[in-house]
Design a protein around this motif. Structure first.
Motif, PDB file in Angstrom:
ATOM      1  N   MET A 103       0.825  -1.207   0.000  1.00  0.00           N
ATOM      2  CA  MET A 103       0.000   0.000   0.000  1.00  0.00           C
ATOM      3  C   MET A 103       0.859   1.258   0.000  1.00  0.00           C
ATOM      4  O   MET A 103       0.553   2.232  -0.697  1.00  0.00           O
ATOM      5  N   ILE A 104       1.944   1.240   0.755  1.00  0.00           N
ATOM      6  CA  ILE A 104       2.832   2.408   0.814  1.00  0.00           C
ATOM      7  C   ILE A 104       3.463   2.672  -0.553  1.00  0.00           C
ATOM      8  O   ILE A 104       3.509   3.820  -1.024  1.00  0.00           O
ATOM      9  N   LEU A 105       3.947   1.609  -1.210  1.00  0.00           N
ATOM     10  CA  LEU A 105       4.533   1.768  -2.547  1.00  0.00           C
ATOM     11  C   LEU A 105       3.500   2.281  -3.545  1.00  0.00           C
ATOM     12  O   LEU A 105       3.809   3.138  -4.387  1.00  0.00           O
TER      13      LEU A 105
ATOM     14  N   ILE B  28       2.919   6.006  -2.936  1.00  0.00           N
ATOM     15  CA  ILE B  28       4.036   6.813  -3.431  1.00  0.00           C
ATOM     16  C   ILE B  28       3.971   6.951  -4.949  1.00  0.00           C
ATOM     17  O   ILE B  28       4.135   8.053  -5.502  1.00  0.00           O
ATOM     18  N   GLU B  29       3.734   5.839  -5.642  1.00  0.00           N
ATOM     19  CA  GLU B  29       3.699   5.865  -7.108  1.00  0.00           C
ATOM     20  C   GLU B  29       2.588   6.771  -7.623  1.00  0.00           C
ATOM     21  O   GLU B  29       2.802   7.592  -8.519  1.00  0.00           O
ATOM     22  N   VAL B  30       1.379   6.624  -7.067  1.00  0.00           N
ATOM     23  CA  VAL B  30       0.241   7.429  -7.544  1.00  0.00           C
ATOM     24  C   VAL B  30       0.392   8.876  -7.109  1.00  0.00           C
ATOM     25  O   VAL B  30       0.063   9.799  -7.859  1.00  0.00           O
ATOM     26  N   ASN B  31       0.883   9.092  -5.892  1.00  0.00           N
ATOM     27  CA  ASN B  31       1.038  10.456  -5.390  1.00  0.00           C
ATOM     28  C   ASN B  31       2.051  11.249  -6.215  1.00  0.00           C
ATOM     29  O   ASN B  31       1.902  12.454  -6.410  1.00  0.00           O
TER      30      ASN B  31
ATOM     31  N   ASN C 139      -3.300  12.277  -8.755  1.00  0.00           N
ATOM     32  CA  ASN C 139      -4.078  12.474  -7.528  1.00  0.00           C
ATOM     33  C   ASN C 139      -4.092  13.960  -7.194  1.00  0.00           C
ATOM     34  O   ASN C 139      -3.498  14.415  -6.218  1.00  0.00           O
ATOM     35  N   GLN C 140      -4.787  14.736  -8.016  1.00  0.00           N
ATOM     36  CA  GLN C 140      -4.843  16.191  -7.850  1.00  0.00           C
ATOM     37  C   GLN C 140      -5.573  16.579  -6.561  1.00  0.00           C
ATOM     38  O   GLN C 140      -5.242  17.581  -5.927  1.00  0.00           O
TER      39      GLN C 140
ATOM     40  N   LEU D  68      -2.139   8.172   3.309  1.00  0.00           N
ATOM     41  CA  LEU D  68      -1.935   9.232   2.334  1.00  0.00           C
ATOM     42  C   LEU D  68      -1.297  10.463   2.972  1.00  0.00           C
ATOM     43  O   LEU D  68      -0.416  11.095   2.382  1.00  0.00           O
ATOM     44  N   ILE D  69      -1.745  10.797   4.179  1.00  0.00           N
ATOM     45  CA  ILE D  69      -1.187  11.973   4.862  1.00  0.00           C
ATOM     46  C   ILE D  69       0.276  11.743   5.214  1.00  0.00           C
ATOM     47  O   ILE D  69       1.134  12.587   4.943  1.00  0.00           O
ATOM     48  N   VAL D  70       0.566  10.594   5.821  1.00  0.00           N
ATOM     49  CA  VAL D  70       1.936  10.311   6.260  1.00  0.00           C
ATOM     50  C   VAL D  70       2.894  10.288   5.074  1.00  0.00           C
ATOM     51  O   VAL D  70       3.959  10.929   5.102  1.00  0.00           O
ATOM     52  N   VAL D  71       2.536   9.564   4.015  1.00  0.00           N
ATOM     53  CA  VAL D  71       3.416   9.456   2.847  1.00  0.00           C
ATOM     54  C   VAL D  71       3.551  10.809   2.146  1.00  0.00           C
ATOM     55  O   VAL D  71       4.663  11.237   1.796  1.00  0.00           O
ATOM     56  N   GLY D  72       2.419  11.503   1.949  1.00  0.00           N
ATOM     57  CA  GLY D  72       2.458  12.793   1.263  1.00  0.00           C
ATOM     58  C   GLY D  72       3.277  13.833   2.002  1.00  0.00           C
ATOM     59  O   GLY D  72       4.109  14.531   1.404  1.00  0.00           O
ATOM     60  N   VAL D  73       3.081  13.937   3.314  1.00  0.00           N
ATOM     61  CA  VAL D  73       3.821  14.918   4.111  1.00  0.00           C
ATOM     62  C   VAL D  73       5.302  14.563   4.151  1.00  0.00           C
ATOM     63  O   VAL D  73       6.172  15.449   4.060  1.00  0.00           O
ATOM     64  N   ALA D  74       5.614  13.276   4.276  1.00  0.00           N
ATOM     65  CA  ALA D  74       7.020  12.851   4.301  1.00  0.00           C
ATOM     66  C   ALA D  74       7.722  13.209   2.992  1.00  0.00           C
ATOM     67  O   ALA D  74       8.857  13.722   2.996  1.00  0.00           O
ATOM     68  N   LEU D  75       7.061  12.977   1.855  1.00  0.00           N
ATOM     69  CA  LEU D  75       7.667  13.300   0.562  1.00  0.00           C
ATOM     70  C   LEU D  75       7.857  14.804   0.393  1.00  0.00           C
ATOM     71  O   LEU D  75       8.908  15.261  -0.078  1.00  0.00           O
ATOM     72  N   ASP D  76       6.848  15.596   0.780  1.00  0.00           N
ATOM     73  CA  ASP D  76       6.960  17.053   0.660  1.00  0.00           C
ATOM     74  C   ASP D  76       8.069  17.609   1.550  1.00  0.00           C
ATOM     75  O   ASP D  76       8.820  18.506   1.148  1.00  0.00           O
ATOM     76  N   THR D  77       8.170  17.073   2.767  1.00  0.00           N
ATOM     77  CA  THR D  77       9.214  17.544   3.685  1.00  0.00           C
ATOM     78  C   THR D  77      10.603  17.184   3.168  1.00  0.00           C
ATOM     79  O   THR D  77      11.543  17.985   3.261  1.00  0.00           O
TER      80      THR D  77
END
Length: 420
Positions: free
Chosen positions: A219-221, A224-227, A259-260, A393-402
């Motif tokens: 799920m995490i992978l 990340i791919e879709v995000n 994923n806009q 989604l929040i954890v992965v998205g925030v981690a990537l942005d940071t």
């Protein structure tokens, strides 16, 4: 890896920003454990059963709501205020002018957002305190103490809003998103201890735990791919002469994200689908109880409606957040065009068509990632460990942005060193 670590060690600004962010995280977690006086926590536990709105809000507060602490409402009023302001910007001309006015317009919108946050915080605090009052969870039922709790909860939200803005300005990453990130991650040790306890008493086998880990990593992978996925539409800029200078004549691309809408559709859908279950806890009427039982969390009606609502809200929020007409007009204004497509309305129709196709993939992804946790418990036998699409989604998205912001700070430092 070694060079990256060396760059980090030599970047004083980045280290100071990370240290400041950690200090703000400590203040946030300290506030989570400061309880509001005069609340019977034993009665509170019954309100946080699986599938109600209180449990969903407790996820964003990092457990502060179940403890009914100073930060019980978390940053939720600010998130709701920001979403509402973003929606109103598309329909109110004054707000749209502010948005186009650059930094000054942004400050005006932020000021209105803060005041609206306080209003929503008071309303939410009133509803939560009243729910506790009718369930006899307050030691003192006087209206004076009722107002005191509303003031404390509202002040806690305002303090969190200030902490989030300070992290954005002096720390690293988006402060509001990082507060939610910190609240979700803080519950991981509890989930791990629950899984270990399941293994000790023999509720699950090592094979089931391995299966759970494999599904979680998958799920995490996928997230990340879709995000990070985007459709790049080629754009060509025509040459134009301004004074004695020639501009344009280069090609670039327009990145359209798959994923806009981000995590917003899941939040909308979750709030609506959990409302009947929550109301059934306080309104003891036959048909209300029946509706609440019919939409119980994990049931087939709940899962199907949940997926449909996410699908609808994904298209709705994408249409609101992405102004395709303004995008096409700006391209035409600066001499840009899509090869084979005429500028103006044909460009707008083409981008809208492309966006509709990739949004379909984004909507299906969000619906799938949101309802999958309903089946993970049945497949792996691990119950009581929330591994939902919203938190993921929040954890992965925030981690990537940071991480991106940290990398940009390191690159900026290297360029400055090269110039000197």
């Amino acid at each position: 890896m070694g060079s990256a670590f060396a760059n980090f060690a030599a970047n004083k600004e980045l280290k100071d920003r990370i240290l400041f962010t950690m200090v703000m995280f400590f203040v946030f977690r300290l506030g989570v454990h400061i309880p509001v006086p005069g609340v019977d926590t034993s009665i509170l536990e019954s309100l946080f059963s699986s599938g109600n709105l209180f449990g969903f809000l407790d996820l964003f507060s990092g457990g502060a709501l179940s403890k009914f602490s100073l930060f019980a409402m978390s940053i939720t009023p600010y998130i709701n205020s920001s979403i509402i302001m973003q929606l109103l910007t598309s329909v109110i001309p004054t707000l749209e002018e502010w948005r186009k006015d650059g930094q000054e317009g942004y400050k005006k919108i932020q000021k209105v957002t803060r005041y609206f946050t306080i209003f929503l915080a008071v309303v939410q605090a009133f509803g939560m305190t009243y729910a506790l009052r009718i369930n006899h969870a307050l030691v003192d039922n006087s209206w004076l103490y009722f107002g005191f709790i509303i003031v404390v909860l509202t002040a806690g939200t305002c303090l969190l809003m200030w902490i989030g803005e300070q992290i954005t300005e002096h720390g690293i990453g988006n402060g509001i998103s990082l507060i939610i990130f910190c609240g979700i991650v803080a519950r991981f040790p509890e989930a791990i201890s629950t899984v270990i306890e399941y293994l000790k008493i023999g509720t699950i086998s090592p094979f089931q735990l391995l299966l759970f880990v494999i599904i979680a990593l998958g799920m995490i992978l996928m997230v990340i791919e879709v995000n990070e996925g985007q459709r790049r539409v080629s754009i060509q800029y025509a040459k134009r002469v301004v004074g004695r200078r020639m501009y344009g004549g280069h090609s670039t691309f327009l990145p359209l994200k798959v994923n806009q809408a981000g995590v917003i559709p899941i939040i909308f859908a979750s709030s609506i689908i959990m409302l009947p279950v929550t109301l059934a806890q306080f309104v003891h009427i036959g048909w209300v109880q029946s509706v609440g039982n019919f939409f119980a969390w994990g049931s087939w009606p709940n899962t199907i409606c949940y997926g449909i609502l996410i699908f609808i809200f994904t298209y709705f929020y994408t249409a609101i957040s992405l102004n395709i007409k303004e995008l096409a007009d700006n391209m035409k204004k600066y001499g840009g065009f899509i090869p084979g497509i005429r500028p103006g309305e044909p460009t707008m129709i083409y981008i809208d068509k492309v966006m509709s196709r990739i949004t379909l993939a984004g909507a299906l992804f969000l619906a799938f990632i949101a309802i999958l946790p309903n089946f993970i418990g049945n497949i792996t036998g691990i119950q009581g460990v929330y591994f939902g699409g919203t938190s993921l989604l929040i954890v992965v998205g925030v981690a990537l942005d940071t991480m991106r912001q940290a990398q940009s700070l390191m690159v900026t430092r290297n360029y400055q060193g090269f110039i000197k």
